[in-house]
Motif scaffolding. Structure first.
Motif, PDB file in Angstrom:
ATOM      1  N   GLY A  18      -5.571  -3.696  21.054  1.00 30.79           N
ATOM      2  CA  GLY A  18      -6.778  -2.970  21.820  1.00 30.79           C
ATOM      3  C   GLY A  18      -6.241  -2.323  23.195  1.00 30.79           C
ATOM      4  N   ASP A  19      -4.969  -2.691  23.384  1.00 31.55           N
ATOM      5  CA  ASP A  19      -4.323  -2.047  24.560  1.00 31.55           C
ATOM      6  C   ASP A  19      -3.909  -0.667  24.327  1.00 31.55           C
ATOM      7  OD1 ASP A  19      -5.015  -4.322  26.093  1.00 31.55           O
ATOM      8  OD2 ASP A  19      -3.055  -5.061  26.063  1.00 31.55           O
ATOM      9  N   ILE A  20      -4.018  -0.217  23.119  1.00 38.05           N
ATOM     10  CA  ILE A  20      -3.311   1.139  22.812  1.00 38.05           C
ATOM     11  C   ILE A  20      -3.942   2.357  23.554  1.00 38.05           C
ATOM     12  CG2 ILE A  20      -2.707   2.887  20.914  1.00 38.05           C
ATOM     13  CD1 ILE A  20      -2.404   0.388  19.031  1.00 38.05           C
ATOM     14  N   ASP A  21      -3.336   3.052  24.252  1.00 39.03           N
ATOM     15  CA  ASP A  21      -3.670   4.273  24.677  1.00 39.03           C
ATOM     16  C   ASP A  21      -3.994   5.446  23.799  1.00 39.03           C
ATOM     17  OD1 ASP A  21      -4.663   6.479  26.091  1.00 39.03           O
ATOM     18  OD2 ASP A  21      -3.318   5.910  27.902  1.00 39.03           O
ATOM     19  N   VAL A  22      -5.176   5.510  23.060  1.00 38.70           N
ATOM     20  CA  VAL A  22      -5.400   6.458  22.065  1.00 38.70           C
ATOM     21  C   VAL A  22      -5.295   7.671  22.609  1.00 38.70           C
ATOM     22  CG1 VAL A  22      -6.986   7.396  20.026  1.00 38.70           C
ATOM     23  CG2 VAL A  22      -6.702   4.930  20.611  1.00 38.70           C
ATOM     24  N   GLU A  23      -5.385   8.032  23.560  1.00 40.33           N
ATOM     25  CA  GLU A  23      -5.145   9.493  24.400  1.00 40.33           C
ATOM     26  C   GLU A  23      -3.643   9.823  24.336  1.00 40.33           C
ATOM     27  OE1 GLU A  23      -7.467  11.905  24.266  1.00 40.33           O
ATOM     28  OE2 GLU A  23      -8.650  10.368  23.385  1.00 40.33           O
ATOM     29  N   LYS A  24      -3.045   8.868  24.864  1.00 41.28           N
ATOM     30  CA  LYS A  24      -1.477   9.008  24.773  1.00 41.28           C
ATOM     31  C   LYS A  24      -0.838   9.496  23.427  1.00 41.28           C
ATOM     32  CE  LYS A  24       0.490   6.641  28.630  1.00 41.28           C
ATOM     33  NZ  LYS A  24       1.137   5.484  29.022  1.00 41.28           N
ATOM     34  N   VAL A  25      -1.350   8.768  22.541  1.00 44.49           N
ATOM     35  CA  VAL A  25      -0.769   8.900  20.974  1.00 44.49           C
ATOM     36  C   VAL A  25      -1.292  10.268  20.580  1.00 44.49           C
ATOM     37  CG1 VAL A  25      -1.162   8.176  18.584  1.00 44.49           C
ATOM     38  CG2 VAL A  25      -1.166   6.352  20.547  1.00 44.49           C
ATOM     39  N   ARG A  26      -2.528  10.541  20.937  1.00 46.09           N
ATOM     40  CA  ARG A  26      -2.744  12.199  20.670  1.00 46.09           C
ATOM     41  C   ARG A  26      -2.131  13.062  21.295  1.00 46.09           C
ATOM     42  NH1 ARG A  26      -8.570  10.027  20.877  1.00 46.09           N
ATOM     43  NH2 ARG A  26      -9.133   9.852  18.418  1.00 46.09           N
ATOM     44  N   ARG A  27      -1.928  12.948  22.644  1.00 45.74           N
ATOM     45  CA  ARG A  27      -0.957  13.952  23.594  1.00 45.74           C
ATOM     46  C   ARG A  27       0.441  13.842  22.899  1.00 45.74           C
ATOM     47  NH1 ARG A  27      -3.670  11.427  27.779  1.00 45.74           N
ATOM     48  NH2 ARG A  27      -1.788  10.556  28.286  1.00 45.74           N
ATOM     49  N   PHE A  28       0.851  12.761  22.524  1.00 42.35           N
ATOM     50  CA  PHE A  28       2.371  12.831  22.230  1.00 42.35           C
ATOM     51  C   PHE A  28       2.502  13.172  20.744  1.00 42.35           C
ATOM     52  CE2 PHE A  28       5.597  10.300  19.658  1.00 42.35           C
ATOM     53  CZ  PHE A  28       6.910  10.447  20.679  1.00 42.35           C
ATOM     54  N   SER A  29       1.463  13.049  19.854  1.00 38.74           N
ATOM     55  CA  SER A  29       1.764  13.583  18.539  1.00 38.74           C
ATOM     56  C   SER A  29       1.396  15.072  18.427  1.00 38.74           C
ATOM     57  CB  SER A  29       0.699  12.836  17.750  1.00 38.74           C
ATOM     58  OG  SER A  29       1.034  11.525  17.706  1.00 38.74           O
ATOM     59  N   LYS A  30       0.627  15.556  19.312  1.00 36.63           N
ATOM     60  CA  LYS A  30       0.398  17.149  19.326  1.00 36.63           C
ATOM     61  C   LYS A  30       1.645  18.122  19.563  1.00 36.63           C
ATOM     62  CE  LYS A  30      -3.318  18.542  21.214  1.00 36.63           C
ATOM     63  NZ  LYS A  30      -4.291  19.204  22.394  1.00 36.63           N
ATOM     64  N   PRO A  31       2.043  18.852  18.655  1.00 34.48           N
ATOM     65  CA  PRO A  31       2.929  19.770  18.695  1.00 34.48           C
ATOM     66  C   PRO A  31       2.732  20.662  20.148  1.00 34.48           C
ATOM     67  CG  PRO A  31       1.955  20.155  16.474  1.00 34.48           C
ATOM     68  CD  PRO A  31       1.260  19.167  17.200  1.00 34.48           C
ATOM     69  N   ALA A  32       4.166  20.836  20.684  1.00 36.19           N
ATOM     70  CA  ALA A  32       4.176  21.724  22.005  1.00 36.19           C
ATOM     71  C   ALA A  32       3.400  23.130  21.805  1.00 36.19           C
ATOM     72  CB  ALA A  32       5.596  21.576  22.600  1.00 36.19           C
ATOM     73  N   GLY A  33       2.759  23.681  22.647  1.00 33.84           N
ATOM     74  CA  GLY A  33       2.037  24.974  22.485  1.00 33.84           C
ATOM     75  C   GLY A  33       0.889  25.228  21.873  1.00 33.84           C
ATOM     76  N   ILE A  34       0.387  24.112  20.897  1.00 31.12           N
ATOM     77  CA  ILE A  34      -0.582  24.193  20.194  1.00 31.12           C
ATOM     78  C   ILE A  34      -1.798  23.662  20.662  1.00 31.12           C
ATOM     79  CG2 ILE A  34      -1.756  23.348  18.133  1.00 31.12           C
ATOM     80  CD1 ILE A  34       1.148  23.717  16.983  1.00 31.12           C
ATOM     81  N   GLU A  35      -2.894  24.228  21.263  1.00 31.18           N
ATOM     82  CA  GLU A  35      -4.097  23.662  21.555  1.00 31.18           C
ATOM     83  C   GLU A  35      -5.146  23.685  20.574  1.00 31.18           C
ATOM     84  OE1 GLU A  35      -4.493  22.997  25.086  1.00 31.18           O
ATOM     85  OE2 GLU A  35      -2.483  23.524  25.229  1.00 31.18           O
TER      86      GLU A  35
END
Length: 99
Positions: free
Chosen positions: A81-98
């Motif tokens: 339950g402590d997983i920061d889902v937004e951090k995972v999403r940001r980390f997983s997003k390729p650089a330069g892709i919105e």
């Protein structure tokens, strides 16, 4: 979205997190095996990493990466339950892709 995985879909997001957990656990198992073969009397993966760094068998930067991986795995396994889902999403997003 990355490689066909929709991180906005909770099922797919947690499938990715689970896959990362499995890979982290395999690395942790290998670390502990390595320390056992080297006859290092360590009880935890973090102490194993500390010992390998102290002996000069891995670099401090590598040790830092391994420590972060171990802590990530601990959160996934013990404090899901402590997983920061937004951090995972940001980390997983390729650089330069919105999105």
């Amino acid at each position: 979205m990355r490689r066909g995985v929709n991180l906005d879909d909770v099922f797919e997001l947690y499938a990715v997190i689970h896959a990362l957990q499995i890979h982290a656990q395999a690395s942790i198992d290998y670390l502990l095996y390595t320390c056992a073969v080297l006859k290092k009397g360590v009880e935890t993966p973090l102490r194993c990493v500390d010992e390998l760094v102290r002996e000069g068998l891995i670099k401090e930067e590598e040790g830092d990466t391994l420590r972060r991986m171990i802590r990530f795995r601990d959160i996934v396994v013990h404090r899901y339950g402590d997983i920061d889902v937004e951090k995972v999403r940001r980390f997983s997003k390729p650089a330069g892709i919105e999105k």
